[in-house]
Design a protein around this motif. Sequence first.
Motif, PDB file in Angstrom:
ATOM      1  N   ALA A  80       1.050  -0.771   0.194  1.00  0.00           N
ATOM      2  CA  ALA A  80       0.178  -0.170  -0.254  1.00  0.00           C
ATOM      3  C   ALA A  80       1.063   1.018   0.031  1.00  0.00           C
ATOM      4  O   ALA A  80       1.999   1.174   0.793  1.00  0.00           O
ATOM      5  CB  ALA A  80      -1.307  -0.346   1.384  1.00  0.00           C
ATOM      6  N   GLU A  82       2.638   4.438   1.214  1.00  0.00           N
ATOM      7  CA  GLU A  82       3.066   5.026   2.373  1.00  0.00           C
ATOM      8  C   GLU A  82       3.549   6.016   2.883  1.00  0.00           C
ATOM      9  O   GLU A  82       3.409   7.077   4.099  1.00  0.00           O
ATOM     10  CB  GLU A  82       3.982   4.195   3.487  1.00  0.00           C
ATOM     11  N   HIS A 100      -3.820  11.161   2.193  1.00  0.00           N
ATOM     12  CA  HIS A 100      -4.920  10.040   2.984  1.00  0.00           C
ATOM     13  C   HIS A 100      -5.402   9.344   2.136  1.00  0.00           C
ATOM     14  O   HIS A 100      -5.411   7.913   2.684  1.00  0.00           O
ATOM     15  CB  HIS A 100      -5.465  10.320   3.975  1.00  0.00           C
ATOM     16  N   ARG A 101      -5.765   9.637   0.994  1.00  0.00           N
ATOM     17  CA  ARG A 101      -7.254   9.297   0.105  1.00  0.00           C
ATOM     18  C   ARG A 101      -6.239   7.859  -1.092  1.00  0.00           C
ATOM     19  O   ARG A 101      -6.039   6.828  -1.120  1.00  0.00           O
ATOM     20  CB  ARG A 101      -8.077  10.266  -0.875  1.00  0.00           C
ATOM     21  N   GLY A 103      -3.101   6.875  -0.104  1.00  0.00           N
ATOM     22  CA  GLY A 103      -2.627   5.386   0.621  1.00  0.00           C
ATOM     23  C   GLY A 103      -3.439   4.092   0.840  1.00  0.00           C
ATOM     24  O   GLY A 103      -3.630   3.408   1.047  1.00  0.00           O
ATOM     25  N   LEU A 104      -4.729   5.203   0.828  1.00  0.00           N
ATOM     26  CA  LEU A 104      -6.137   3.871   0.391  1.00  0.00           C
ATOM     27  C   LEU A 104      -6.438   2.916  -0.467  1.00  0.00           C
ATOM     28  O   LEU A 104      -7.100   2.767  -0.675  1.00  0.00           O
ATOM     29  CB  LEU A 104      -7.611   4.549   0.942  1.00  0.00           C
ATOM     30  N   PRO A 106      -6.231   0.425  -2.930  1.00  0.00           N
ATOM     31  CA  PRO A 106      -5.594  -0.979  -3.192  1.00  0.00           C
ATOM     32  C   PRO A 106      -4.956  -1.304  -4.190  1.00  0.00           C
ATOM     33  O   PRO A 106      -5.334  -0.243  -5.066  1.00  0.00           O
ATOM     34  CB  PRO A 106      -7.373  -1.987  -2.900  1.00  0.00           C
ATOM     35  N   HIS A 269      -1.903  -1.157   9.155  1.00  0.00           N
ATOM     36  CA  HIS A 269      -2.268   0.104   9.213  1.00  0.00           C
ATOM     37  C   HIS A 269      -2.928  -1.222   8.556  1.00  0.00           C
ATOM     38  O   HIS A 269      -3.555  -1.854   7.917  1.00  0.00           O
ATOM     39  CB  HIS A 269      -2.152   1.286   8.844  1.00  0.00           C
ATOM     40  N   LYS A 271      -5.366  -0.448   5.538  1.00  0.00           N
ATOM     41  CA  LYS A 271      -4.968  -0.235   3.704  1.00  0.00           C
ATOM     42  C   LYS A 271      -4.079  -1.717   3.969  1.00  0.00           C
ATOM     43  O   LYS A 271      -4.272  -1.825   2.472  1.00  0.00           O
ATOM     44  CB  LYS A 271      -4.648   0.801   4.171  1.00  0.00           C
TER      45      LYS A 271
END
Length: 400
Positions: A80, A82, A100-101, A103-104, A106, A269, A271
Motif C-alpha cells: 500500500a 505509505e 490519505h486518499r 494510501g487507501l 488498493p 494500518h 490499508k
Amino acid sequence: MGKSGALNVTESGSEVVHDPKQVDVPTSPEQYLAQFKESFELNILERPSPNELVFEMVRTDPSFVNALRRILMAEIPTVAIERVYITKNSSIIHDEVLAHRMGLVPIMADARLMQGTVDPAAMQQSEEEVDPDDCAPNDRNTIVFRMDAHCTHAEARAASVAQNKRSGKKQAPKNEQEMDELVAGSDTDGLEQVAKDASSKQAYQFPKDRPFTKSIYSSELEWIPQGDQQFRFPQVVSPIHSDILLAKLRPGQSISIECHAIKGIGKDHAKFSPVATASYRLLPHVEILEPVFDELAEELVHLYEPGVFELVPVTAQDPPGTRQKAAIKNPYACTMSRNFMRNETLAKSIRITRIPDHFIFSIESVGMYSPAVLLAEALRVLQKKCIRVMDLTDAEAARS
C-alpha cells in the motif's frame, strides 16, 4: 472427552444447553491434538465470485478458526502507498487529505516479492543490529507511482462547446467567468427546481449548464519500475480498481505527486488488510419435531426460512386429507433468523441448534490475492507462530 454444549435458539434469544446427542469435545490438549489429526476436515463449499470463497472446517475448535480470521485481517503482508511527495496541488483538496486518499487505494502487487522496510525510530530502540539500507527506499522494498493530472482551459472550452451542442445553444461561453456564471440554481426559479429535484425519488440529473469539472481517477497513477522490478513482478503493478475517484479539478488546477508503496500488514494500518471481510459461523442443526403440512408448510418454505426447507408429497403414513409437507433441504442456508417462531405451531414443530465443532468460513478478498491464496498464507503464518512457540518452550526448558 466431555460432552459439548449447543446453542438452543429461542424466541427471546439463544442459550447454551447440554445436548447428549452432540459430539464429544476434548478436555485436554492431548485429546484435542489427537482428534484434530484424526478427523479434521476442510471442504470448499462455493466460490460466488473470483474474490469470494466459502468453505467449512469440521471437528475443530473456535480458537483455531478465530486465529485464522485474525491472521487474515491483520497479519498477511500486502502493498500500500505509505509516503506521498506532493510537488504541486492547486485543487480544492488539502494535501493531507489527498495523501490519505492515496494510501487507501488498493495496489495489485505481490508483497511476497518484496522486502519489508524498517522504521528508523524502531531501529534506534531495538537491541538487534539492523542494516541501515533496510530503512532507505530501494528497488527491493519500495514501489514508485507518479501522477500528473491537469485540467486545462482548452478541455473546459471543448466540453462547453459539446455541452451547448447537446442543449441546442448556438454560442459557447467566451471566458471562464461566463462559465462560472452558468450554474443552475443561481436564480429563484432555479433554486426551486433544484429543491424539487432533490426531493424527488428519481435519480438526480446534473444541470446541463454546470461548470466543467475534471474527475481524476486511480487510473492516473503510473507505475515507475525501479531496478529489476519490471522483470521481478510477473504483471504490471497498478491500482486494483481504475475507477476510484481521487480528486476533482477545475480549469487551471493541477496535481503532481510521487507515491512510494511499501510492504506492510493490517496490524500496522487497515490499508494493508487483504480482506474486505473474513467471518465464520456455526453450522445450524435443523430438526422437524412435528410434521408440517399444506398451507403452513408453504409458509415455512417460502416465507419464514427460504432455501432451508422444501415441499414433498405426503406418504401413506401421513394423516389423510393432506397434500404436501415440509422437509429439510439445505441446513447451510439457515441464517438463524427465528422468523418461524412468529407462528406458535411452527415454534413447537421446528427446532434449530448449532453444531459446536462445524464452522462455515467466508473470505472476501480485496483483490491483490485470490481467497484461496489468502487461506494458504494464513495457514502458513499460523504454522510459523506454532513453530516459534515450540522453539521458545524448548529454549526455556533447556535453561531450566
